[in-house]
Write an enzyme that holds these catalytic residues in place. Structure first.
Site, PDB file in Angstrom:
ATOM      1  N   HIS A  31      80.869  78.354  83.798  1.00  0.00           N
ATOM      2  CA  HIS A  31      80.170  79.567  84.264  1.00  0.00           C
ATOM      3  C   HIS A  31      78.682  79.543  83.939  1.00  0.00           C
ATOM      4  CE1 HIS A  31      81.379  81.149  80.150  1.00  0.00           C
ATOM      5  NE2 HIS A  31      80.146  81.616  80.201  1.00  0.00           N
ATOM      6  N   SER A  47      77.767  80.867  75.095  1.00  0.00           N
ATOM      7  CA  SER A  47      78.606  80.292  76.145  1.00  0.00           C
ATOM      8  C   SER A  47      78.179  78.857  76.412  1.00  0.00           C
ATOM      9  CB  SER A  47      78.468  81.091  77.447  1.00  0.00           C
ATOM     10  OG  SER A  47      79.068  82.347  77.344  1.00  0.00           O
TER      11      SER A  47
END
Length: 310
Positions: A139, A266
């Site tokens: 992502h 992330s």
């Protein structure tokens, strides 16, 4: 016909990946060229904060001029602000700030400035796995289900800043427009296959060094101390933070751990110490009420990461 979720995809027109090389089960790390490594304790946790001060010479060090507004975790683009905020600190915050970021392994972690297809900007973390390749979450390189017109799909560019320490970039920065992921993420948005790579147009990883990769059975991982360092958005801009704890649980595709993280991390490496080297076992991507989690480096994930780093 069932599609393989690990089928590699690229944002480069017409480019497919060749996975026929049959790599070994371990991909060895590299400590890079300048400076010293940070010592490890006997249980595989890093000794932090850093002990050796290194002057990063003969590299393109410069002062970073940040954007005029605070940036949010790239996870919010795909999952929304509420989902992204559960990538959390559980109980007391055990994270330690890394200040000697010019040392290995800290310089192998990179702060990422991500520009999406709609020109919105976000933050994330990546880590070198070879001279010109960083691993990260899927992502980070490809946005899914944002609900914002023009935002979904491959991001436009990512500025990679290895070993960033707030406004100081000991190894300068390099911008990439060349990305990889797998159909399990780009087509399905499946968190079990949320991994990708950034291909940079230089050999900067030869200077910073990189992490090894390894595939271990469940029993080995459950007895392992996991380490995560990256660039959380809840701390001063561009600062690197580290935490470590024993792996909590695993399944066939994910690794779970009570290691404190926050949005902005992330794409960080979840790594272990093995034979005096640092080997990634998962790609950090998600949070939860009691544990955070990452995509496990299975043989299929390993094969893709190795191909992307070749």
């Amino acid at each position: 016909m069932t599609r393989n979720p690990h089928t590699a995809v690229s944002n480069q027109p017409g480019e497919r990946e060749d996975l026929t090389q049959g790599p070994a089960i371990f991909h060895e790390p590299s400590k890079g060229e300048p400076g010293a490594e940070s010592p490890l304790t006997a249980n595989g946790l890093e000794k932090v904060p850093g002990h050796v001060h290194v002057h990063a010479e003969n590299v393109a060090a410069k002062v970073w001029i940040p954007p005029s507004v605070p940036l949010h975790d790239i996870g919010e683009a795909s999952f929304g602000a509420a989902a992204a905020t559960i990538e959390t600190v559980h109980g007391p915050d055990d994270r330690v700030q890394i200040t000697d970021t010019a040392n290995y392994p800290w310089r192998a972690h990179s702060s990422l400035l991500i520009t999406a297809a709609d020109n919105s900007q976000w933050i994330g973390t990546g880590w070198f796995i070879g001279p010109h390749t960083l691993a990260t979450a899927g992502h980070v390189v490809h946005i899914k289900n944002s609900g914002v017109p023009g935002c979904d799909g491959w991001v436009k560019s990512i500025q990679v800043m290895p070993g960033r320490n707030a406004g100081f970039l000991p190894y300068g920065s390099v911008t990439s427009t060349n990305f990889r992921s797998v159909e399990g993420w780009t087509e399905s948005g499946d968190e079990n296959h949320d991994y990708g790579a950034i291909i940079i147009p230089t050999e900067l990883g030869s200077t910073t060094g990189w992490f090894g990769l390894g595939v271990w059975p469940d029993a080995d991982l459950l007895g392992t101390s996991g380490n995560i360092s990256g660039y959380p958005g809840d701390q001063p801009v561009g600062t690197q933070w580290y935490d470590a704890r024993v792996i909590s649980s695993v399944n066939a595709l994910k690794v779970y751990y009570d290691i404190d993280t926050a949005g902005g991390q992330s794409g960080s490496a979840v790594y272990r110490e093995h034979n005096d080297g640092r080997y990634a076992i998962a790609v950090h991507a998600y949070g939860g009420p009691t544990t955070n989690s990452g995509t496990r480096i299975t043989r299929a994930v390993y094969d893709n990461l190795r191909a992307w780093s070749a």
